[in-house]
Every structure is written in C-alpha cells, then in structure tokens.
Scaffold this motif. Structure first.
Motif, PDB file in Angstrom:
ATOM      1  N   ALA A  68       0.834  -1.209   0.000  1.00 21.45           N
ATOM      2  CA  ALA A  68       0.000   0.000   0.000  1.00 21.45           C
ATOM      3  C   ALA A  68       0.865   1.254   0.000  1.00 21.45           C
ATOM      4  CB  ALA A  68      -0.929  -0.008   1.205  1.00 21.45           C
ATOM      5  N   LYS A  69       1.951   1.224   0.777  1.00 20.05           N
ATOM      6  CA  LYS A  69       2.856   2.366   0.836  1.00 20.05           C
ATOM      7  C   LYS A  69       3.578   2.571  -0.497  1.00 20.05           C
ATOM      8  CE  LYS A  69       5.159   5.731   2.826  1.00 20.05           C
ATOM      9  NZ  LYS A  69       4.472   7.003   3.193  1.00 20.05           N
ATOM     10  N   ILE A  70       3.982   1.482  -1.132  1.00 21.96           N
ATOM     11  CA  ILE A  70       4.664   1.570  -2.420  1.00 21.96           C
ATOM     12  C   ILE A  70       3.775   2.243  -3.458  1.00 21.96           C
ATOM     13  CG2 ILE A  70       5.567   0.191  -4.359  1.00 21.96           C
ATOM     14  CD1 ILE A  70       6.475  -1.868  -2.169  1.00 21.96           C
ATOM     15  N   LEU A  71       2.489   1.902  -3.440  1.00 19.18           N
ATOM     16  CA  LEU A  71       1.559   2.462  -4.413  1.00 19.18           C
ATOM     17  C   LEU A  71       1.037   3.836  -4.011  1.00 19.18           C
ATOM     18  CD1 LEU A  71      -0.495  -0.701  -5.451  1.00 19.18           C
ATOM     19  CD2 LEU A  71       1.132   0.577  -6.847  1.00 19.18           C
ATOM     20  N   SER A  72       1.184   4.177  -2.731  1.00 16.71           N
ATOM     21  CA  SER A  72       0.704   5.484  -2.246  1.00 16.71           C
ATOM     22  C   SER A  72       1.760   6.129  -1.356  1.00 16.71           C
ATOM     23  CB  SER A  72      -0.597   5.299  -1.458  1.00 16.71           C
ATOM     24  OG  SER A  72      -1.559   4.633  -2.216  1.00 16.71           O
ATOM     25  N   ALA A 117       8.972  -5.807   0.551  1.00 16.14           N
ATOM     26  CA  ALA A 117       9.314  -4.708  -0.357  1.00 16.14           C
ATOM     27  C   ALA A 117      10.740  -4.880  -0.883  1.00 16.14           C
ATOM     28  CB  ALA A 117       9.164  -3.375   0.363  1.00 16.14           C
ATOM     29  N   ALA A 118      11.642  -5.328  -0.015  1.00 19.29           N
ATOM     30  CA  ALA A 118      13.044  -5.518  -0.422  1.00 19.29           C
ATOM     31  C   ALA A 118      13.159  -6.546  -1.536  1.00 19.29           C
ATOM     32  CB  ALA A 118      13.876  -5.943   0.782  1.00 19.29           C
ATOM     33  N   LEU A 119      12.398  -7.630  -1.437  1.00 24.14           N
ATOM     34  CA  LEU A 119      12.456  -8.667  -2.467  1.00 24.14           C
ATOM     35  C   LEU A 119      11.818  -8.191  -3.770  1.00 24.14           C
ATOM     36  CD1 LEU A 119      13.599 -11.412  -2.835  1.00 24.14           C
ATOM     37  CD2 LEU A 119      11.520 -12.422  -1.872  1.00 24.14           C
ATOM     38  N   LYS A 120      10.812  -7.367  -3.670  1.00 20.15           N
ATOM     39  CA  LYS A 120      10.178  -6.834  -4.881  1.00 20.15           C
ATOM     40  C   LYS A 120      11.137  -5.946  -5.675  1.00 20.15           C
ATOM     41  CE  LYS A 120       5.278  -6.835  -3.461  1.00 20.15           C
ATOM     42  NZ  LYS A 120       5.333  -7.454  -2.122  1.00 20.15           N
ATOM     43  N   THR A 121      12.142  -5.375  -5.006  1.00 20.06           N
ATOM     44  CA  THR A 121      13.062  -4.477  -5.711  1.00 20.06           C
ATOM     45  C   THR A 121      13.904  -5.206  -6.751  1.00 20.06           C
ATOM     46  OG1 THR A 121      14.843  -4.710  -4.066  1.00 20.06           O
ATOM     47  CG2 THR A 121      13.231  -2.936  -3.705  1.00 20.06           C
ATOM     48  N   ILE A 122      14.047  -6.528  -6.636  1.00 17.85           N
ATOM     49  CA  ILE A 122      14.869  -7.269  -7.608  1.00 17.85           C
ATOM     50  C   ILE A 122      14.025  -8.213  -8.470  1.00 17.85           C
ATOM     51  CG2 ILE A 122      17.000  -7.108  -6.262  1.00 17.85           C
ATOM     52  CD1 ILE A 122      16.492 -10.029  -5.368  1.00 17.85           C
ATOM     53  N   ALA A 123      12.708  -8.125  -8.345  1.00 16.70           N
ATOM     54  CA  ALA A 123      11.822  -8.947  -9.176  1.00 16.70           C
ATOM     55  C   ALA A 123      11.528  -8.228 -10.490  1.00 16.70           C
ATOM     56  CB  ALA A 123      10.522  -9.231  -8.432  1.00 16.70           C
ATOM     57  N   ASP A 286      12.254   4.352   2.213  1.00 14.76           N
ATOM     58  CA  ASP A 286      12.978   5.377   1.480  1.00 14.76           C
ATOM     59  C   ASP A 286      12.546   5.403   0.012  1.00 14.76           C
ATOM     60  OD1 ASP A 286      15.053   3.742  -0.233  1.00 14.76           O
ATOM     61  OD2 ASP A 286      15.166   2.874   1.778  1.00 14.76           O
ATOM     62  N   ASP A 287      12.783   6.533  -0.624  1.00 12.32           N
ATOM     63  CA  ASP A 287      12.324   6.736  -2.004  1.00 12.32           C
ATOM     64  C   ASP A 287      12.926   5.717  -2.968  1.00 12.32           C
ATOM     65  OD1 ASP A 287      10.882   8.877  -1.075  1.00 12.32           O
ATOM     66  OD2 ASP A 287      12.324  10.402  -1.740  1.00 12.32           O
ATOM     67  N   GLU A 288      14.174   5.337  -2.744  1.00 15.72           N
ATOM     68  CA  GLU A 288      14.847   4.392  -3.641  1.00 15.72           C
ATOM     69  C   GLU A 288      14.166   3.026  -3.607  1.00 15.72           C
ATOM     70  OE1 GLU A 288      19.310   2.452  -4.340  1.00 15.72           O
ATOM     71  OE2 GLU A 288      18.982   3.960  -2.785  1.00 15.72           O
ATOM     72  N   THR A 289      13.829   2.550  -2.408  1.00 17.76           N
ATOM     73  CA  THR A 289      13.152   1.253  -2.276  1.00 17.76           C
ATOM     74  C   THR A 289      11.774   1.305  -2.912  1.00 17.76           C
ATOM     75  OG1 THR A 289      14.334   0.726  -0.227  1.00 17.76           O
ATOM     76  CG2 THR A 289      12.279  -0.460  -0.641  1.00 17.76           C
ATOM     77  N   ALA A 291      10.702   3.234  -5.345  1.00 22.11           N
ATOM     78  CA  ALA A 291      10.819   3.295  -6.804  1.00 22.11           C
ATOM     79  C   ALA A 291      11.201   1.935  -7.389  1.00 22.11           C
ATOM     80  CB  ALA A 291      11.850   4.350  -7.200  1.00 22.11           C
ATOM     81  N   ALA A 292      12.154   1.250  -6.733  1.00 22.81           N
ATOM     82  CA  ALA A 292      12.608  -0.044  -7.241  1.00 22.81           C
ATOM     83  C   ALA A 292      11.524  -1.110  -7.110  1.00 22.81           C
ATOM     84  CB  ALA A 292      13.872  -0.477  -6.492  1.00 22.81           C
ATOM     85  N   ALA A 293      10.817  -1.115  -5.975  1.00 23.73           N
ATOM     86  CA  ALA A 293       9.765  -2.103  -5.756  1.00 23.73           C
ATOM     87  C   ALA A 293       8.554  -1.838  -6.634  1.00 23.73           C
ATOM     88  CB  ALA A 293       9.361  -2.107  -4.283  1.00 23.73           C
ATOM     89  N   ARG A 294       8.348  -0.585  -6.966  1.00 24.97           N
ATOM     90  CA  ARG A 294       7.178  -0.194  -7.770  1.00 24.97           C
ATOM     91  C   ARG A 294       7.268  -0.752  -9.196  1.00 24.97           C
ATOM     92  NH1 ARG A 294       3.229   4.112  -7.531  1.00 24.97           N
ATOM     93  NH2 ARG A 294       1.926   3.756  -9.369  1.00 24.97           N
ATOM     94  N   ARG A 295       8.483  -0.953  -9.690  1.00 23.59           N
ATOM     95  CA  ARG A 295       8.643  -1.381 -11.082  1.00 23.59           C
ATOM     96  C   ARG A 295       7.940  -2.711 -11.358  1.00 23.59           C
ATOM     97  NH1 ARG A 295      13.883   1.124 -10.621  1.00 23.59           N
ATOM     98  NH2 ARG A 295      14.818  -0.819  -9.897  1.00 23.59           N
ATOM     99  N   CYS A 296       8.131  -3.683 -10.455  1.00 23.38           N
ATOM    100  CA  CYS A 296       7.527  -4.996 -10.712  1.00 23.38           C
ATOM    101  C   CYS A 296       6.010  -4.946 -10.525  1.00 23.38           C
ATOM    102  CB  CYS A 296       8.163  -6.075  -9.833  1.00 23.38           C
ATOM    103  SG  CYS A 296       7.723  -6.020  -8.079  1.00 23.38           S
ATOM    104  N   ILE A 297       5.530  -4.042  -9.695  1.00 22.99           N
ATOM    105  CA  ILE A 297       4.087  -3.885  -9.511  1.00 22.99           C
ATOM    106  C   ILE A 297       3.472  -3.210 -10.737  1.00 22.99           C
ATOM    107  CG2 ILE A 297       2.299  -2.813  -8.102  1.00 22.99           C
ATOM    108  CD1 ILE A 297       4.165  -3.100  -5.700  1.00 22.99           C
ATOM    109  N   ASP A 298       4.152  -2.203 -11.265  1.00 25.11           N
ATOM    110  CA  ASP A 298       3.682  -1.559 -12.493  1.00 25.11           C
ATOM    111  C   ASP A 298       3.618  -2.549 -13.656  1.00 25.11           C
ATOM    112  OD1 ASP A 298       3.365   0.888 -11.285  1.00 25.11           O
ATOM    113  OD2 ASP A 298       5.313   1.665 -11.902  1.00 25.11           O
ATOM    114  N   LYS A 299       4.607  -3.444 -13.704  1.00 24.99           N
ATOM    115  CA  LYS A 299       4.625  -4.471 -14.760  1.00 24.99           C
ATOM    116  C   LYS A 299       3.437  -5.411 -14.586  1.00 24.99           C
ATOM    117  CE  LYS A 299       6.788  -6.254 -18.335  1.00 24.99           C
ATOM    118  NZ  LYS A 299       6.984  -5.464 -19.572  1.00 24.99           N
ATOM    119  N   MET A 300       3.097  -5.735 -13.356  1.00 20.11           N
ATOM    120  CA  MET A 300       1.928  -6.553 -13.078  1.00 20.11           C
ATOM    121  C   MET A 300       0.657  -5.892 -13.588  1.00 20.11           C
ATOM    122  SD  MET A 300       0.452  -7.976  -9.408  1.00 20.11           S
ATOM    123  CE  MET A 300       0.479  -6.370  -8.622  1.00 20.11           C
ATOM    124  N   ILE A 301       0.538  -4.601 -13.312  1.00 24.44           N
ATOM    125  CA  ILE A 301      -0.647  -3.856 -13.746  1.00 24.44           C
ATOM    126  C   ILE A 301      -0.712  -3.816 -15.279  1.00 24.44           C
ATOM    127  CG2 ILE A 301      -1.749  -1.593 -13.736  1.00 24.44           C
ATOM    128  CD1 ILE A 301      -0.510  -1.201 -10.908  1.00 24.44           C
TER     129      ILE A 301
END
Length: 305
Positions: A68-72, A117-123, A286-289, A291-301
């Motif tokens: 939820a935090k990653i998306l908002s 969230a940490a694992l999502k950053t490399i997915a 943090d902003d870096e985490t 942004a990195a975690a958001r990428r795999c979620i955006d790909k899912m969407i």
C-alpha cells in the motif's frame, strides 16, 4: 466497552482522523464491519491508492501495508499490529534471490505479491494468485523463476505448460499443511458440497477441487453459484464471512487447522488503539526502495490488466 460501542467509536474516530480502514478478508468479522474496504492483498493496495484519505490503516500483515505504501508513497500507511508478519513473505530475502538470479540470468523473476518490499526491488514482475497464470502467459520470456510459493508456482506451471517454470521450496505454511486426505474426509462428510481451494494448497489438494482461485475468487464463486453447500479450502474466516453474506447456503472449512495466526493477531481493540494514537506502526520506506519495488508492480498492472 462492548464490541458494538467500540465499533461506533472507531467509526467516529476514523472520520476525525481522516483514516481509511482497509481489512484483509482473513481478519475477524468485527473488524471487517468497521472497514471501508475488505478484500485480498492486491485489491487493498489499489484501494489505498484511490481513496481520498491521507491516512490508511491496514488490518492485515506487513507486506500488505508495504505494498500500500509503495503504491501510495504520499500517504501515511499504518499497520494495525506490528507483530503481524507473513512467514511466506519472510522466508526468502534479497541476498538469497540475488544469488539464484546470478545462476539463472536468462529467467524472468516472477514474485508473488506476498513478498517483502526488499524482495520486490529485484523482481521483474509481481503477480497475485488471480493474475499469475495470465501474466505468465503474457511474458515474452519462456523461462520463469517463480518465488516464493512453490504450490502457487506449480499451479502456474501446470496452467502454462509451454513455459519452463523453476520453483524454490517456499510457501504458505497454513495452506501447505492441508493434506489431500483432508479433502477426501470433507467430501465424505459433505458429499453434495463443492470444494473451493486456494492455489497455495499442495497439488494433491488442488487437483480435487471444483474451483481453484484467490480469496476474492473463492468468495465470488460461492456467492454466484447455484450450489447450496461449499467446502472452503482457505483461511477459516472466509467460511465465516460467507456464512454471513449468504445465510441461505452452507459453508464448511476444509479443515479446522486453516487458521493464520498472523492475521488473527489483529484485534478490534488494536484498531481502536491505533485510532487513538496509542498503538500500531507507520510504514516508512525510502524513495529508492519505493521506486525499485514499484517497477515490478507496475509491470503486473501492465500485463495483468
């Protein structure tokens, strides 16, 4: 203070604090009754992004609040009980999967939303139990490393035989504990009932089901079906919620052992205390985490629609 009075005070306080309450379907009924939205983990994250409130209270487990935090990122997201974790999300870490990726450089890493969230950053792409098969088919790469749930991964592999799906040993200990013999026993007790199970169950359980799907999928199927009896093969609270929602039908838990202690750790009193500023934990990232975690979620969407 009784349950009803506490619920009324929660309803008052959430308006006062501009707080939206999001509850996972596995939490207790008395919490679901005061929530603004009830659903599975991904649906709650999407709702968090869309609601006008600046404060979000997530009644579920940590990875859900993180998503939820990653998306908002501009909103304040609170976890109702700080001890509410997820054994599946926590059983694989970033270092471990980085090493596996190095060994399998030509594989696309598909991460179940039930990850940190940490694992999502490399997915490469994130999936839910309802979108995993669709996304696997949509991927251009025919080699997939599915983490962390080997049972959901096995369900994906069977559904997409044209792809090579590599699995690691991991998953939900609650769903994975259900044995195929339990399905036979439940069918013997309730021969007219349809069996609805979550794909986090082992293949021997999934193969005996009349319907396999996400938490929301199971609930939707049961509500729309003309059948009158159902054996519910996911967290025991789903059978309870369905009984309230469909009093003309019968719902039987597949086994009494389908109880998630992490989901059950959040109580109505916890929710009340968070709204009073006495309990809970704000999810900070943090902003870096993010942004990195958001990428795999955006790909899912993008792929899952």
């Amino acid at each position: 203070m009784n349950v009803y009075d506490m619920q009324q005070e929660i309803l008052r306080l959430k308006k006062e604090r501009d707080m939206c309450i999001l509850a996972h379907s596995y939490v207790a009924r008395e919490i679901a009754e005061v929530a603004d939205h009830v659903g599975d983990s991904y649906m709650l994250a999407v709702k968090a992004k869309g609601v006008p409130n600046q404060n979000i209270l997530l009644c579920g487990v940590r990875f859900m609040a993180e998503t939820a935090k990653i998306l908002s990122p501009e909103k304040h997201v609170f976890l109702s009980n700080p001890i509410a974790g997820c054994p599946m999300a926590e059983q694989m870490d970033k270092e471990m999967i980085s090493q596996v990726k190095a060994q399998l450089p030509d594989y696309t890493v598909m991460a179940y939303v039930n990850t940190t969230a940490a694992l999502k950053t490399i997915a490469d792409v994130c999936v839910t139990s309802s979108s995993a098969v669709k996304i696997a088919k949509a991927l251009q790469n025919d080699k997939i490393l599915f983490i962390p749930d080997c049972n959901l991964g096995a369900f994906v592999a069977k559904s997409v035989p044209e792809k090579t799906v590599k699995l690691l040993q991991g998953g939900c200990p609650v769903h994975a504990a259900v044995r195929p013999e339990a399905v036979k026993a439940a069918k013997h007790l309730h021969p007219d009932a349809l069996v609805l199970v979550h794909p986090e169950c082992v293949p021997g359980v999934v193969e005996q089901a009349d319907y396999v799907g996400s938490t929301s999928g199971i609930m939707d199927f049961a509500k729309k079906s003309n059948a009158k009896e159902f054996i519910i093969g996911t967290e025991i609270s789903i059978a309870e919620h369905l009984q309230y929602d469909c009093p003309d039908k019968m719902f039987y838990p597949l086994t009494k052992e389908l109880i998630c202690p992490n989901m059950k750790s959040t109580t109505l009193v916890d929710v009340y205390r968070v709204l009073r500023g006495e309990f809970g934990e704000e999810i900070l990232m943090d902003d870096e985490t993010i942004a990195a975690a958001r990428r795999c979620i955006d790909k899912m969407i993008e792929l899952g629609g």
